[in-house]
Write a protein that holds these residues in place. Structure first.
Motif, PDB file in Angstrom:
ATOM      1  N   ASN A 241       0.800  -1.223   0.000  1.00  0.00           N
ATOM      2  CA  ASN A 241       0.000   0.000   0.000  1.00  0.00           C
ATOM      3  C   ASN A 241       0.832   1.272   0.000  1.00  0.00           C
ATOM      4  N   TYR A 242       1.998   1.235   0.647  1.00  0.00           N
ATOM      5  CA  TYR A 242       2.725   2.483   0.868  1.00  0.00           C
ATOM      6  C   TYR A 242       4.174   2.479   0.391  1.00  0.00           C
ATOM      7  N   VAL A 243       4.691   1.322  -0.031  1.00  0.00           N
ATOM      8  CA  VAL A 243       6.094   1.285  -0.461  1.00  0.00           C
ATOM      9  C   VAL A 243       6.178   0.881  -1.928  1.00  0.00           C
ATOM     10  N   SER A 244       6.129  -0.432  -2.187  1.00  0.00           N
ATOM     11  CA  SER A 244       6.244  -0.935  -3.565  1.00  0.00           C
ATOM     12  C   SER A 244       5.739  -2.359  -3.619  1.00  0.00           C
ATOM     13  N   PRO A 245       4.890  -2.694  -4.604  1.00  0.00           N
ATOM     14  CA  PRO A 245       4.437  -4.091  -4.722  1.00  0.00           C
ATOM     15  C   PRO A 245       5.582  -5.049  -5.008  1.00  0.00           C
ATOM     16  N   GLN A 246       6.646  -4.553  -5.644  1.00  0.00           N
ATOM     17  CA  GLN A 246       7.781  -5.426  -5.955  1.00  0.00           C
ATOM     18  C   GLN A 246       8.512  -5.893  -4.703  1.00  0.00           C
ATOM     19  N   LEU A 247       8.403  -5.119  -3.633  1.00  0.00           N
ATOM     20  CA  LEU A 247       9.123  -5.466  -2.410  1.00  0.00           C
ATOM     21  C   LEU A 247       8.221  -6.037  -1.330  1.00  0.00           C
ATOM     22  N   ALA A 248       6.926  -6.195  -1.628  1.00  0.00           N
ATOM     23  CA  ALA A 248       5.966  -6.615  -0.604  1.00  0.00           C
ATOM     24  C   ALA A 248       6.314  -7.973  -0.004  1.00  0.00           C
ATOM     25  N   ASP A 249       6.608  -8.954  -0.849  1.00  0.00           N
ATOM     26  CA  ASP A 249       6.859 -10.308  -0.344  1.00  0.00           C
ATOM     27  C   ASP A 249       8.233 -10.434   0.305  1.00  0.00           C
ATOM     28  N   ILE A 250       9.208  -9.699  -0.199  1.00  0.00           N
ATOM     29  CA  ILE A 250      10.541  -9.762   0.411  1.00  0.00           C
ATOM     30  C   ILE A 250      10.463  -9.286   1.854  1.00  0.00           C
ATOM     31  N   GLY A 251       9.849  -8.110   2.051  1.00  0.00           N
ATOM     32  CA  GLY A 251       9.711  -7.591   3.402  1.00  0.00           C
ATOM     33  C   GLY A 251       8.864  -8.483   4.285  1.00  0.00           C
ATOM     34  N   ALA A 252       7.768  -9.024   3.732  1.00  0.00           N
ATOM     35  CA  ALA A 252       6.875  -9.880   4.512  1.00  0.00           C
ATOM     36  C   ALA A 252       7.567 -11.170   4.935  1.00  0.00           C
ATOM     37  N   ALA A 253       8.302 -11.779   4.021  1.00  0.00           N
ATOM     38  CA  ALA A 253       8.990 -13.037   4.338  1.00  0.00           C
ATOM     39  C   ALA A 253      10.029 -12.835   5.429  1.00  0.00           C
ATOM     40  N   LEU A 254      10.809 -11.776   5.309  1.00  0.00           N
ATOM     41  CA  LEU A 254      11.829 -11.497   6.317  1.00  0.00           C
ATOM     42  C   LEU A 254      11.192 -11.159   7.663  1.00  0.00           C
ATOM     43  N   ALA A 255      10.070 -10.427   7.638  1.00  0.00           N
ATOM     44  CA  ALA A 255       9.378 -10.072   8.882  1.00  0.00           C
ATOM     45  C   ALA A 255       8.818 -11.307   9.566  1.00  0.00           C
ATOM     46  N   GLY A 256       8.212 -12.216   8.782  1.00  0.00           N
ATOM     47  CA  GLY A 256       7.681 -13.443   9.361  1.00  0.00           C
ATOM     48  C   GLY A 256       8.772 -14.288   9.994  1.00  0.00           C
ATOM     49  N   ALA A 257       9.910 -14.420   9.323  1.00  0.00           N
ATOM     50  CA  ALA A 257      11.020 -15.206   9.852  1.00  0.00           C
ATOM     51  C   ALA A 257      11.591 -14.550  11.111  1.00  0.00           C
ATOM     52  N   ALA A 258      11.741 -13.225  11.069  1.00  0.00           N
ATOM     53  CA  ALA A 258      12.277 -12.514  12.239  1.00  0.00           C
ATOM     54  C   ALA A 258      11.367 -12.670  13.444  1.00  0.00           C
ATOM     55  N   ALA A 259      10.058 -12.603  13.225  1.00  0.00           N
ATOM     56  CA  ALA A 259       9.106 -12.751  14.326  1.00  0.00           C
ATOM     57  C   ALA A 259       9.209 -14.142  14.949  1.00  0.00           C
ATOM     58  N   LEU A 260       9.383 -15.157  14.101  1.00  0.00           N
ATOM     59  CA  LEU A 260       9.534 -16.519  14.623  1.00  0.00           C
ATOM     60  C   LEU A 260      10.812 -16.672  15.439  1.00  0.00           C
ATOM     61  N   VAL A 261      11.908 -16.153  14.903  1.00  0.00           N
ATOM     62  CA  VAL A 261      13.194 -16.279  15.581  1.00  0.00           C
ATOM     63  C   VAL A 261      13.165 -15.548  16.926  1.00  0.00           C
ATOM     64  N   ALA A 262      12.472 -14.404  16.978  1.00  0.00           N
ATOM     65  CA  ALA A 262      12.435 -13.599  18.195  1.00  0.00           C
ATOM     66  C   ALA A 262      11.541 -14.192  19.273  1.00  0.00           C
ATOM     67  N   LEU A 263      10.657 -15.102  18.909  1.00  0.00           N
ATOM     68  CA  LEU A 263       9.698 -15.651  19.871  1.00  0.00           C
ATOM     69  C   LEU A 263      10.360 -16.749  20.708  1.00  0.00           C
TER      70      LEU A 263
END
Length: 536
Positions: A241-263
């Motif tokens: 919505n606010y950055v770029s559709p080309q980067l949506a999945d890259i950021g989402a994948a890294l965020a999901g992995a980071a959230a798992l590792v941090a838990l």
């Protein structure tokens, strides 16, 4: 010139029923008869040719030429990227670095349910963002088998996980294509898709732990699954919505992995019964320690892919790469739509450099050099990859040939027009149209190219928001990915399940249909006052 007729049998309903025969043939042969996928695809292609010529009046030469064009598209770019992605995997196996990568994932958690989230959902989403076109399923399935999953379970998990990131996969190619064929602004389409597919991201991780370990998996690991899905969905929404559709999945994948590792719960020891019961090994031996250099080399191919793809989308670089694209009129084709205007399928585009397969090939060449693999061994592994994928190549080319014949003869448009005749109910059915397109072609990009403009036309006729129905085509399409014959074949090849496409189809079809129903309800709600507040 062959002009498409959407009602060759006089009745739209009867014409749509006949037009659906090729796809129905493939699905029945796979799911009920349990035929090998490449055989089912070729028989489906034959049915499509018969329907196109006999019912739709398409000249035989043009029908065959259309099939050849579809087969060419199946080879380039689809199998071109799959071959090179699996080739990189074979290089890492040859050098032992794939085992290092597997152990690295295993050190995050020895819980198979968490490993499914890390590998299939997060890492698979990253591969979808960078490559798409079957590579995420192939690589995820291989890695899951390597960490101890039963091959069938590994394939099912990889297929179901490959949903939420698909609409923004291959550097946003599906939504970019959707914007091009509909004439809608890219950011407008991206924003609405980014308010639909993140909701899938909340559900899919929960489904994965259920698939891996049933009710116990949900009871024990609902929190990591939910945290992973929320992190993924929030970042995908914000980026689209606010950055770029080309980067949506890259950021989402890294965020999901980071959230798992941090838990903290992610690192809790898993009971031996869980590991054994979910297909893991019974051994409790600690894996060997790997040097930091080996770990870096294990991640190197994927880091290279990220860097190369990120550079390739920079406007000056993209413009330069686009110069090596050959566009030409496909010989033997002269097809016009019902409005008398030539269809886009008359021309064919060969992007030699600006295509995912070539960029992955470049990453592979650099990987081979950095991992000290000789040129002869590198070439030998590439040829071995092609040999391993020979039946998958035959299946994919057959399915794409079928899709092109259906599209060029008018069969696809007949089915789409029939569904569009639902009037106000189109908001509920529009994701089904996208699902159908991906089930046939195996590509959300192709589905958007097939039905995107039709969705907009139908929206204007019914008074529904055009951008909502266009987005629904892409969001519904992602759920057809797991049942597409080409993806089923890729999963079977990766998990070493030759000829088991029918078994996988029966396993994933209920999940595909169930999630599709959820998406239909979401889109219908967004077309009414109930959920219209979700739209930009």
């Amino acid at each position: 010139m062959f002009v498409q007729d959407l009602t060759p049998l006089g009745s739209l309903g009867l014409s749509a029923l006949v037009a659906a025969l090729p796809l129905a043939t493939v699905l029945v042969l796979l799911g009920a008869v349990r035929m090998r996928a490449h055989h089912a695809a070729l028989i489906g292609l034959l049915v499509a040719l018969v329907v196109g010529v006999a019912a739709y009046g398409m000249p035989v030469v043009q029908a065959v030429s259309g099939a050849l064009e579809g087969a060419a598209f199946g080879l380039w770019p689809i199998m071109w990227i799959v071959v090179n992605a699996l080739w990189i995997y074979r290089l890492t196996v040859r050098t032992g670095h794939f085992d290092v990568l597997r152990r690295s994932f295993g050190r995050i958690s020895d819980d198979p349910r968490i490993q499914a989230l890390i590998i299939a959902f997060c890492f698979g989403a990253l591969m979808e963002a960078l490559a798409g076109f079957g590579a995420p399923v192939a690589i995820s399935a291989v890695m899951l088998v390597a960490v101890g999953f039963h091959p069938v379970k590994a394939a099912v998990v990889a297929l179901v996980a490959n949903t939420a990131p698909v609409a923004f996969g291959a550097m946003g190619t599906p939504v970019v294509t959707l914007a091009q064929v509909t004439g809608l602004p890219l950011q407008e389409v991206s924003s609405i898709v980014g308010r639909q597919t993140p909701l899938l991201a909340l559900v899919v991780p929960l489904l994965l732990v259920i698939i891996v370990d049933g009710k116990r998996g949900l009871r024990d690991t609902w929190l990591p699954a939910l945290v992973c899905g929320v992190a993924f969905g929030v970042v995908q929404f914000l980026a689209s919505n606010y950055v770029s559709p080309q980067l949506a999945d890259i950021g989402a994948a890294l965020a999901g992995a980071a959230a798992l590792v941090a838990l903290p719960q992610t690192r809790r020891p898993v009971p031996e019964a869980v590991r054994i019961g979910t297909g893991g090994t019974a051994t409790a031996e600690a894996p060997p320690e790997d040097s930091r250099g080996d770990v870096v080399k294990a991640y190197l191919p994927y880091l290279l892919i990220i860097v190369i793809f990120s550079i390739a989308v920079l406007p000056p670089v993209k413009k330069l790469l686009d110069k090596a694209t050959w566009k030409f009129r496909w010989p033997g084709l002269n097809v016009a739509g019902p409005n008398g205007k030539p269809v886009s399928g008359n021309t064919f585009s060969l992007p030699f450099l600006n295509t995912g397969g070539t960029l992955v090939l470049l990453a592979g060449v650099i990987t081979a050099a950095l991992l000290a693999v000789s040129a002869s061994d590198t070439a030998r592994e590439w040829l071995a990859t092609v040999k391993e994928l020979r039946f998958a190549i035959l299946t994919v080319t057959g399915v794409l040939a079928l899709a092109y014949v259906m599209n060029l003869s008018g069969q696809t448009s007949t089915i789409g027009t029939f569904i569009a005749a639902a009037g106000a109910g189109l908001a509920f059915l529009s994701p089904v149209l996208g699902w159908f397109g991906v089930a046939v072609s195996g590509s959300d990009t192709s589905s958007n190219a097939l039905f995107g403009a039709l969705q907009v036309t139908a929206a204007h006729q019914t008074g529904l928001p055009a951008n909502l129905l266009a987005a629904a085509n892409s969001s519904g399409g992602v759920l057809g990915k797991m049942v597409s014959p080409q993806n089923l074949t890729i999963a079977c090849v990766a998990a070493n399940l030759p000829g088991e496409e029918g078994k996988l189809l029966r396993r994933v079809l209920p999940w595909s249909v169930g999630l599709l129903l959820v998406m239909c309800l979401i889109v219908w709600g967004q077309s009414t006052a109930a959920l219209s507040w979700m739209l930009p």
